[in-house]
Motif scaffolding. Structure first.
Motif, PDB file in Angstrom:
ATOM      1  N   TYR A  26       0.810  -1.238   0.000  1.00 52.35           N
ATOM      2  CA  TYR A  26       0.000   0.000   0.000  1.00 52.35           C
ATOM      3  C   TYR A  26       0.837   1.278   0.000  1.00 52.35           C
ATOM      4  CZ  TYR A  26       0.292   1.639   4.948  1.00 52.35           C
ATOM      5  OH  TYR A  26       0.685   2.161   6.143  1.00 52.35           O
ATOM      6  N   GLY A  27       2.060   1.195   0.459  1.00 52.45           N
ATOM      7  CA  GLY A  27       2.906   2.376   0.516  1.00 52.45           C
ATOM      8  C   GLY A  27       3.506   2.752  -0.833  1.00 52.45           C
ATOM      9  N   ALA A  30       2.077   5.877  -3.477  1.00 54.09           N
ATOM     10  CA  ALA A  30       2.531   7.274  -3.451  1.00 54.09           C
ATOM     11  C   ALA A  30       3.534   7.522  -4.577  1.00 54.09           C
ATOM     12  CB  ALA A  30       3.147   7.601  -2.094  1.00 54.09           C
ATOM     13  N   VAL A  61       1.760  18.015   0.633  1.00 56.28           N
ATOM     14  CA  VAL A  61       1.302  18.354   1.985  1.00 56.28           C
ATOM     15  C   VAL A  61       0.098  17.525   2.419  1.00 56.28           C
ATOM     16  CG1 VAL A  61       2.278  20.674   2.030  1.00 56.28           C
ATOM     17  CG2 VAL A  61      -0.032  20.329   1.114  1.00 56.28           C
ATOM     18  N   GLU A  62      -0.573  16.897   1.467  1.00 53.96           N
ATOM     19  CA  GLU A  62      -1.712  16.051   1.846  1.00 53.96           C
ATOM     20  C   GLU A  62      -1.884  14.928   0.841  1.00 53.96           C
ATOM     21  OE1 GLU A  62      -5.031  18.394   3.389  1.00 53.96           O
ATOM     22  OE2 GLU A  62      -6.348  16.715   2.836  1.00 53.96           O
ATOM     23  N   LEU A  63      -2.202  13.775   1.352  1.00 51.06           N
ATOM     24  CA  LEU A  63      -2.367  12.575   0.521  1.00 51.06           C
ATOM     25  C   LEU A  63      -3.535  11.781   1.065  1.00 51.06           C
ATOM     26  CD1 LEU A  63      -1.326  10.290  -1.433  1.00 51.06           C
ATOM     27  CD2 LEU A  63       0.164   9.551   0.426  1.00 51.06           C
ATOM     28  N   LEU A  64      -4.498  11.469   0.198  1.00 49.54           N
ATOM     29  CA  LEU A  64      -5.635  10.635   0.601  1.00 49.54           C
ATOM     30  C   LEU A  64      -5.759   9.515  -0.419  1.00 49.54           C
ATOM     31  CD1 LEU A  64      -8.298   9.935   2.084  1.00 49.54           C
ATOM     32  CD2 LEU A  64      -9.444  11.555   0.548  1.00 49.54           C
ATOM     33  N   ILE A  65      -5.659   8.278   0.031  1.00 53.55           N
ATOM     34  CA  ILE A  65      -5.751   7.140  -0.893  1.00 53.55           C
ATOM     35  C   ILE A  65      -6.885   6.217  -0.476  1.00 53.55           C
ATOM     36  CG2 ILE A  65      -4.520   5.216  -1.970  1.00 53.55           C
ATOM     37  CD1 ILE A  65      -1.902   6.420  -1.260  1.00 53.55           C
TER      38      ILE A  65
ATOM     39  N   TYR D  26       7.857  11.400   0.828  1.00 47.70           N
ATOM     40  CA  TYR D  26       6.478  11.349   1.345  1.00 47.70           C
ATOM     41  C   TYR D  26       5.850   9.961   1.297  1.00 47.70           C
ATOM     42  CZ  TYR D  26       3.533  11.141  -2.949  1.00 47.70           C
ATOM     43  OH  TYR D  26       2.874  10.745  -4.085  1.00 47.70           O
ATOM     44  N   GLY D  27       6.346   9.112   0.425  1.00 40.92           N
ATOM     45  CA  GLY D  27       5.781   7.770   0.309  1.00 40.92           C
ATOM     46  C   GLY D  27       6.248   6.819   1.403  1.00 40.92           C
ATOM     47  N   ALA D  30       3.998   5.697   4.928  1.00 44.77           N
ATOM     48  CA  ALA D  30       3.090   4.549   5.012  1.00 44.77           C
ATOM     49  C   ALA D  30       3.770   3.386   5.728  1.00 44.77           C
ATOM     50  CB  ALA D  30       2.644   4.135   3.608  1.00 44.77           C
ATOM     51  N   PHE D  33       3.766   4.097   9.498  1.00 44.94           N
ATOM     52  CA  PHE D  33       2.470   3.854  10.134  1.00 44.94           C
ATOM     53  C   PHE D  33       2.234   2.360  10.295  1.00 44.94           C
ATOM     54  CE2 PHE D  33       1.641   7.976   7.771  1.00 44.94           C
ATOM     55  CZ  PHE D  33       2.001   8.745   8.878  1.00 44.94           C
ATOM     56  N   LEU D  63      -6.108   5.589   3.547  1.00 43.98           N
ATOM     57  CA  LEU D  63      -4.930   6.239   4.123  1.00 43.98           C
ATOM     58  C   LEU D  63      -5.046   7.732   3.894  1.00 43.98           C
ATOM     59  CD1 LEU D  63      -1.894   6.341   5.103  1.00 43.98           C
ATOM     60  CD2 LEU D  63      -1.265   5.924   2.729  1.00 43.98           C
ATOM     61  N   LEU D  64      -4.953   8.501   4.970  1.00 43.73           N
ATOM     62  CA  LEU D  64      -4.969   9.969   4.849  1.00 43.73           C
ATOM     63  C   LEU D  64      -3.773  10.510   5.619  1.00 43.73           C
ATOM     64  CD1 LEU D  64      -6.220  12.780   4.292  1.00 43.73           C
ATOM     65  CD2 LEU D  64      -7.533  12.493   6.401  1.00 43.73           C
ATOM     66  N   ILE D  65      -2.885  11.206   4.920  1.00 45.05           N
ATOM     67  CA  ILE D  65      -1.691  11.745   5.573  1.00 45.05           C
ATOM     68  C   ILE D  65      -1.654  13.260   5.417  1.00 45.05           C
ATOM     69  CG2 ILE D  65       0.831  11.647   5.747  1.00 45.05           C
ATOM     70  CD1 ILE D  65       0.865   9.006   4.391  1.00 45.05           C
ATOM     71  N   LYS D  66      -1.340  13.965   6.513  1.00 49.52           N
ATOM     72  CA  LYS D  66      -1.062  15.403   6.434  1.00 49.52           C
ATOM     73  C   LYS D  66       0.397  15.630   6.815  1.00 49.52           C
ATOM     74  CE  LYS D  66      -5.819  16.575   7.026  1.00 49.52           C
ATOM     75  NZ  LYS D  66      -6.837  17.573   7.328  1.00 49.52           N
ATOM     76  N   TYR D  67       1.114  16.239   5.900  1.00 46.40           N
ATOM     77  CA  TYR D  67       2.544  16.491   6.078  1.00 46.40           C
ATOM     78  C   TYR D  67       2.712  17.920   6.592  1.00 46.40           C
ATOM     79  CZ  TYR D  67       2.770  12.419   3.003  1.00 46.40           C
ATOM     80  OH  TYR D  67       2.601  11.172   2.450  1.00 46.40           O
ATOM     81  N   THR D 110      -5.540   5.658   9.268  1.00 45.55           N
ATOM     82  CA  THR D 110      -5.593   4.487   8.393  1.00 45.55           C
ATOM     83  C   THR D 110      -6.785   3.625   8.786  1.00 45.55           C
ATOM     84  OG1 THR D 110      -4.016   3.309   9.829  1.00 45.55           O
ATOM     85  CG2 THR D 110      -3.113   4.378   7.894  1.00 45.55           C
TER      86      THR D 110
END
Lengths: 139, 139, 139, 139
Positions: A26-27, A30, A61-65, D26-27, D30, D33, D63-67, D110
């Motif tokens: 899953y990673g 990105a 700055v933001e990632l939603l998968i 950034y990848g 995941a 986490f 998956l939702l990430i805020k950097y 997640t």
């Protein structure tokens, strides 16, 4: 500004990208979205590499998968990248990955910020990009 | 100069590092050896991060790995790193990975070169490193 | 048996594959060689994925890489893969990576073993592969 | 069911995880986490490896990430993992990463699904996990 520009690029799932479930880990998605963005820009005549050499970086700055279906080793995946919006220093993309059966496996949204390499401060979208996108501007 | 310094560091195999054979993917070991080298230097009082900030990089020029046994998800691996030689701008390491049953899973040799960050030319080993190693000098 | 078969495949260095030296990280080349091998087999009419589904895995047992020049972000790299030898359960490859200036950046050798998925024991090279290679047999 | 269980685990940013901006790519978060979740489960007495061996997989579906801030090479990062909810086959986590200055660099959510390894169908949360969590149940 809202835009309606999209670009399709193909990647093949590498062995290194599988995990012991037999899924594409899953990673790794990105990376696929980053490749999609870079190839979308290239299609607009913009080299991300040159942009960085010219002093503008573009961190996420933001990632939603959303993972709808697994992808498997050696699958050819179609990555469709939609450049949807530029507002000040921010740029937004939507991503959609399809497998060879035309099933959507994954959707995503990414938000990035143009950053001046020296000052590390947010900066406006580079002029050549805005110009290249002008014909895709939504009414 | 030949040295007999070694250091042991533990890593746990990440899910992302497995492949669909259920093995730790063969390409991930290079990361383990890098971690082993960095922790060996730290044990000598040398921060690789600080060395780079001071203008010396240390790219790998040669890597030889022998895969004797697979490693699996969640395995705790002992990485033993032997700093064996510094000759001019070159530094050599030997690496040995053992699993929880004390079986050697992997052995490796790496050769690296001290490079000046500005000129991109090979450069002598930093003085603090040579000094820290002096008591491990082989007769 | 010694063979003289080779195949060229192109990859582009991903942003995720760079490190803070600005180089393609030394551990990523193992992935490139794996892709090269898989595409070389595909060119011979052999799907590695199907081979695994048919019960034969192909783990790497030895890897030797020489890093001659760095590769950089967005570089298009030519991976030339030479299938050189099959002896019993072992298969050997030579790898050569060139950049866009036709400079060799990296060379490598990999040795792999055909392994029966059930018994986890070495096994002979699959018949279709040996047959596909027969016309590349060295005198 | 809503729970209030959390666990802290430390990782150090690897050289391989940096990119040419000098940031942790950034990848890679995941992976952090995933490590956080696995160590949180271990702290509850649950081995994710054993759970998979017992026939239950746990793929990520969202998956939702805020950097918020970059992380850098060699940084020691505190990964705090909050197990927040189990509803039927779904389990939710919140993640928070802090650097050595106690600044939050990254937050994430997640969602995962318990899946039966044979049938590939969603399945209930394993009984030992539910039992281990019972004392963290929110009123």
């Amino acid at each position: 500004m809202e835009y309606s520009f999209s670009h399709v690029h193909t990647v093949r799932v590498r062995y290194s990208e599988t995990d012991q479930m037999g899924y594409c880990y899953y990673g790794n998605y990105a990376q696929y979205f980053e490749i999609g963005r870079v190839e979308a820009l290239r299609d607009l005549g913009i080299s991300y590499r040159a942009m960085e050499d010219d002093g503008v970086m573009l961190p996420v700055v933001e990632l939603l998968i959303k993972y709808l279906r697994p992808a498997y080793y050696d699958d050819e995946l179609l990555i469709e990248t939609f450049l949807t919006e530029i507002t000040g220093a921010r740029i937004s993309f939507r991503h959609e990955i399809k497998n060879a059966n035309n099933e959507i496996t994954t959707t995503a949204e990414t938000k990035l910020v143009f950053v001046d390499k020296e000052s590390k401060r947010p900066t406006k979208a580079p002029e050549p990009l805005v110009r290249a996108l002008s014909k895709f501007l939504k009414q």
